[in-house]
Design a protein around this motif. Structure first.
Motif, mmCIF file in Angstrom:
data_model
loop_
_atom_site.group_PDB
_atom_site.id
_atom_site.type_symbol
_atom_site.label_atom_id
_atom_site.label_comp_id
_atom_site.label_asym_id
_atom_site.label_seq_id
_atom_site.Cartn_x
_atom_site.Cartn_y
_atom_site.Cartn_z
ATOM 1 N N MET A 1 8.261 -2.908 -11.012
ATOM 2 C CA MET A 1 7.667 -1.794 -11.726
ATOM 3 C C MET A 1 8.543 -0.564 -11.501
ATOM 4 S SD MET A 1 3.839 -0.079 -11.292
ATOM 5 C CE MET A 1 2.983 -1.542 -11.813
ATOM 6 N N LEU A 2 8.693 0.220 -12.525
ATOM 7 C CA LEU A 2 9.452 1.460 -12.424
ATOM 8 C C LEU A 2 8.535 2.559 -11.891
ATOM 9 C CD1 LEU A 2 12.363 2.242 -13.048
ATOM 10 C CD2 LEU A 2 11.586 3.095 -15.245
ATOM 11 N N CYS A 3 8.912 3.141 -10.753
ATOM 12 C CA CYS A 3 8.141 4.207 -10.116
ATOM 13 C C CYS A 3 9.059 5.407 -9.921
ATOM 14 C CB CYS A 3 7.590 3.742 -8.772
ATOM 15 S SG CYS A 3 6.508 2.307 -8.870
ATOM 16 N N HIS A 4 8.825 6.454 -10.671
ATOM 17 C CA HIS A 4 9.639 7.671 -10.570
ATOM 18 C C HIS A 4 11.128 7.366 -10.740
ATOM 19 C CE1 HIS A 4 6.085 9.857 -9.280
ATOM 20 N NE2 HIS A 4 5.856 8.906 -8.404
ATOM 21 N N GLY A 5 11.445 6.495 -11.671
ATOM 22 C CA GLY A 5 12.839 6.172 -11.964
ATOM 23 C C GLY A 5 13.471 5.153 -11.026
ATOM 24 N N ASP A 14 -0.104 0.075 -8.851
ATOM 25 C CA ASP A 14 0.042 1.320 -9.610
ATOM 26 C C ASP A 14 1.448 1.899 -9.429
ATOM 27 O OD1 ASP A 14 0.123 2.817 -7.207
ATOM 28 O OD2 ASP A 14 -1.962 3.432 -7.359
ATOM 29 N N ARG A 15 1.721 2.955 -10.166
ATOM 30 C CA ARG A 15 3.047 3.582 -10.156
ATOM 31 C C ARG A 15 3.256 4.530 -8.980
ATOM 32 N NH1 ARG A 15 5.549 1.751 -14.437
ATOM 33 N NH2 ARG A 15 4.426 1.300 -16.349
ATOM 34 N N GLU A 16 2.272 4.636 -8.088
ATOM 35 C CA GLU A 16 2.446 5.423 -6.864
ATOM 36 C C GLU A 16 2.794 4.507 -5.692
ATOM 37 O OE1 GLU A 16 -0.928 8.086 -6.340
ATOM 38 O OE2 GLU A 16 0.184 9.615 -7.459
ATOM 39 N N THR A 17 3.189 3.292 -5.980
ATOM 40 C CA THR A 17 3.696 2.277 -5.049
ATOM 41 C C THR A 17 2.637 1.593 -4.197
ATOM 42 O OG1 THR A 17 4.330 3.658 -3.131
ATOM 43 C CG2 THR A 17 5.935 3.497 -4.937
ATOM 44 N N ARG A 18 1.369 1.720 -4.568
ATOM 45 C CA ARG A 18 0.349 0.947 -3.860
ATOM 46 C C ARG A 18 0.497 -0.517 -4.256
ATOM 47 N NH1 ARG A 18 -2.050 5.474 -5.735
ATOM 48 N NH2 ARG A 18 -2.707 6.943 -4.142
#
Length: 109
Positions: A1-5, A14-18
């Motif tokens: 998953m792409l998280c903050h690039g 989720d995109r907050e790395t959980r």
């Protein structure tokens, strides 16, 4: 998953790395594993990826960026992370202080 690039691998929720293993409001960091140079939210996600050569960050490399804040995308060095008192130095988002219990999975102690 792409998280903050950044590509963050593993069983993310989720995109907050959980991830499926650690998903409280405070579980918002990803760690670039020394052995493979890839970001994962936790050691279990890394283990499940099948890297096969787990290795911790040696103390002499603690000045390299290896921690990603899931709230803002700030990359910090191991040294910064170890001294940040469980909050991002950039956005002040709170990190899980319980992560200190697992640092031997990631860093030479």
């Amino acid at each position: 998953m792409l998280c903050h690039g950044h590509d963050v691998l593993g069983s993310l929720v989720d995109r907050e790395t959980r991830c499926v293993h650690y998903h409280s409001n405070l579980d918002i960091i990803a760690i670039k594993f020394y052995c493979c140079g890839l970001y994962f939210p936790c050691f279990s996600c890394h283990e499940e990826s099948g890297c096969g050569h787990p290795a911790v960050w040696p103390k002499e490399r603690f000045n390299e960026k290896a921690i990603l804040c899931g709230a803002c995308g700030w990359e910090m060095t191991v040294e910064q992370y170890m001294s940040c008192h469980s909050e991002c130095p950039s956005c002040r988002a709170k990190f899980n202080p319980g992560c200190n219990l697992h640092k031997a999975y990631y860093f030479e102690v």
